[in-house]
Enzyme design. Structure first.
Site, PDB file in Angstrom:
ATOM      1  N   ARG A 282       0.821  -1.203   0.000  1.00 16.29           N
ATOM      2  CA  ARG A 282       0.000   0.000   0.000  1.00 16.29           C
ATOM      3  C   ARG A 282       0.860   1.260   0.000  1.00 16.29           C
ATOM      4  NH1 ARG A 282      -4.013   1.493   4.936  1.00 16.29           N
ATOM      5  NH2 ARG A 282      -2.023   1.738   5.994  1.00 16.29           N
TER       6      ARG A 282
ATOM      7  N   TYR B 138      -6.254   9.497   0.002  1.00 17.83           N
ATOM      8  CA  TYR B 138      -6.479   8.091  -0.315  1.00 17.83           C
ATOM      9  C   TYR B 138      -7.541   7.531   0.618  1.00 17.83           C
ATOM     10  CZ  TYR B 138      -4.452   5.264   3.505  1.00 17.83           C
ATOM     11  OH  TYR B 138      -4.223   4.623   4.694  1.00 17.83           O
TER      12      TYR B 138
ATOM     13  N   PHE C  87       3.507   2.618   6.295  1.00 21.38           N
ATOM     14  CA  PHE C  87       3.702   3.863   5.549  1.00 21.38           C
ATOM     15  C   PHE C  87       2.949   5.021   6.206  1.00 21.38           C
ATOM     16  CE2 PHE C  87       2.141   6.874   2.407  1.00 21.38           C
ATOM     17  CZ  PHE C  87       3.266   7.190   1.665  1.00 21.38           C
ATOM     18  N   ASP C  88       1.684   4.809   6.563  1.00 24.04           N
ATOM     19  CA  ASP C  88       0.863   5.862   7.179  1.00 24.04           C
ATOM     20  C   ASP C  88       1.501   6.390   8.457  1.00 24.04           C
ATOM     21  OD1 ASP C  88      -0.730   4.064   5.537  1.00 24.04           O
ATOM     22  OD2 ASP C  88      -2.462   5.240   6.168  1.00 24.04           O
ATOM     23  N   THR C  89       1.877   5.455   9.331  1.00 30.39           N
ATOM     24  CA  THR C  89       2.449   5.838  10.619  1.00 30.39           C
ATOM     25  C   THR C  89       3.745   6.615  10.433  1.00 30.39           C
ATOM     26  OG1 THR C  89       1.483   3.880  11.668  1.00 30.39           O
ATOM     27  CG2 THR C  89       3.289   4.966  12.821  1.00 30.39           C
TER      28      THR C  89
END
Length: 420
Positions: A92, A110, A202-204
């Site tokens: 992702r 997103y 990735f988000d964190t």
């Protein structure tokens, strides 16, 4: 002593005049041939009727092995605002980095293909970025006002993960993994080269770097309904996240993450300190926490020996533990986390006792379980107690840092609190 730091410069609003695409919504997909079309049509209809600027929907195919790519290309042929990006590798984070890096939109967002988040939250998500109020925006299932429908297992995992982020990386955002986020394109161009994880972490990583760089992160409480058909491997994702936390903790502690340079590049200057005196350095807090722990242990042993002269072992142990627990919370409040004054002291002591109780339950429970399973010798008892106490110490530090003394909570007034 009160430390004053310059306030970060405010971001500028986006000039939408002459910009063809203001918002680009990326939908990362892998083998979603059945759910992709209804998702895209619903999102396209919502943006067409509710979003007043030019938009694009980008389907990022993560090397699907079914007919997902064919469905995506058919939708792109039919709907002018839909485009497709194909990646030969899964991940992702890799999909978002690729799609965001090549987009010409002013705001990049997103969401997940299952549309678990109510689309009514999309305008409040991107509006602060367009206006210049914020740099990033995230949907939060844990913020006040959110309405969430999901099972207790996922709820517990989510809350434990975010508590872990608070304890290890001093995260001030409430929900790192909600698949509903947006970022200004000018900010993304600076941050994305620093984000290394290609998958779920990735988000964190993006949010932690943004926070350390002094960026404004806007949170939107969302209505969220769990997808019962979710195919996320919880165990594998949890292990990958723990590795990511360890890597990022090590990088921030050693200076491998160039936070100061990033702040300069983004024009934010020194980060604002919401609670003066709170140590930012995790290693410093760990050293001070350990020192307080050693002093508390010595005080407990001395007090226990004194009390034992006039009472039996159990009440002496309980009283010594309670007194040293209060002293431990007071010392950590002042020395480890740098909080001065009397405001919130009563709440801190109460929550400190709750943390103490959880640690006591962990050690006592481990010992009770050991005796229920076998008739242990002294060596085995000591080994179990050492392990349980180590776990209880880690738990205590995470709860103190991520809950009791978390910087964000120190600005919340509590009934009966006295001003310093």
């Amino acid at each position: 002593m009160t430390v004053t730091t310059p306030r970060p410069r405010e971001p500028l609003p986006i000039d939408t005049v002459g910009i063809e695409t203001v918002l680009d919504v990326v939908i990362p997909v892998y083998n979603e041939e059945a759910g992709l079309e209804p998702c895209i049509r619903r999102l396209h209809a919502h943006l067409t009727t509710k979003f007043p600027y030019g938009f694009r929907i980008t389907i990022a195919d993560n090397a699907s092995t079914d007919s997902t790519l064919a469905v995506a290309r058919r939708l792109a042929d039919e709907l002018a605002e839909v485009t497709v990006v194909y990646l030969a590798e899964q991940g992702r984070g890799r999909a978002l980095r690729t799609a965001w890096s090549t987009s010409d939109a002013a705001v990049l967002a997103y969401m997940e293909v299952d549309l678990s988040t109510d689309l009514a939250a999309l305008p409040p998500l991107v509006a602060p970025l367009i206006s210049g109020h914020s740099d990033l925006a995230i949907g939060s299932r844990l913020a006040r006002g959110a309405r969430v429908v999901r099972g207790p297992k996922r709820e517990l995992i989510s809350r434990c993960y975010n508590l872990l982020l608070r304890g290890t990386l001093a995260a001030r955002f409430t929900d790192a993994q909600c698949g509903f986020k947006a970022i200004r394109a000018d900010v993304a161009r600076r941050l994305l080269p620093r984000v290394h994880d290609p998958a779920w972490f990735f988000d964190t990583e993006l949010l932690v770097l943004a926070q350390r760089a002094g960026l404004r992160i806007h949170e939107v409480p969302v209505d969220w309904v769990d997808d019962p058909d979710s195919r996320v491997d919880i165990l594998a994702t949890a292990i990958a996240d723990l590795r990511g936390i360890a890597r990022l903790t090590r990088a921030t502690a050693t200076g491998a993450v160039p936070v100061s340079r990033l702040r300069d590049q983004l024009g934010r200057g020194p980060i604002r300190v919401d609670t003066p005196g709170v140590p930012v350095s995790l290693p410093t807090q760990l050293v001070r926490f350990a020192a307080v722990g050693v002093a508390s242990t010595l005080a407990y042993l001395l007090l226990f020996l004194l009390l034992r002269l006039g009472m039996s072992a159990q009440p002496a142990n309980l009283l010594a533990l309670l007194v040293t627990a209060v002293g431990n919370t007071t010392a950590n409040r002042r020395l480890t986390f740098g909080i001065r004054g009397t405001r919130g002291a009563g709440r801190h002591q109460f929550e400190g006792l709750v943390v103490f109780g959880l640690g006591l339950a962990l050690t006592s429970g481990s010992l009770a379980l050991l005796h229920a399973l076998t008739a242990p010798g002294v060596a085995l008892e000591l080994a179990v107690l050492v392990g349980a106490n180590l776990a209880a110490t880690v738990l205590r530090f995470l709860l103190l840092r991520g809950w009791v003394f978390h910087p964000r909570r120190q600005s919340w007034p509590s009934p009966g609190d006295d001003r310093p």
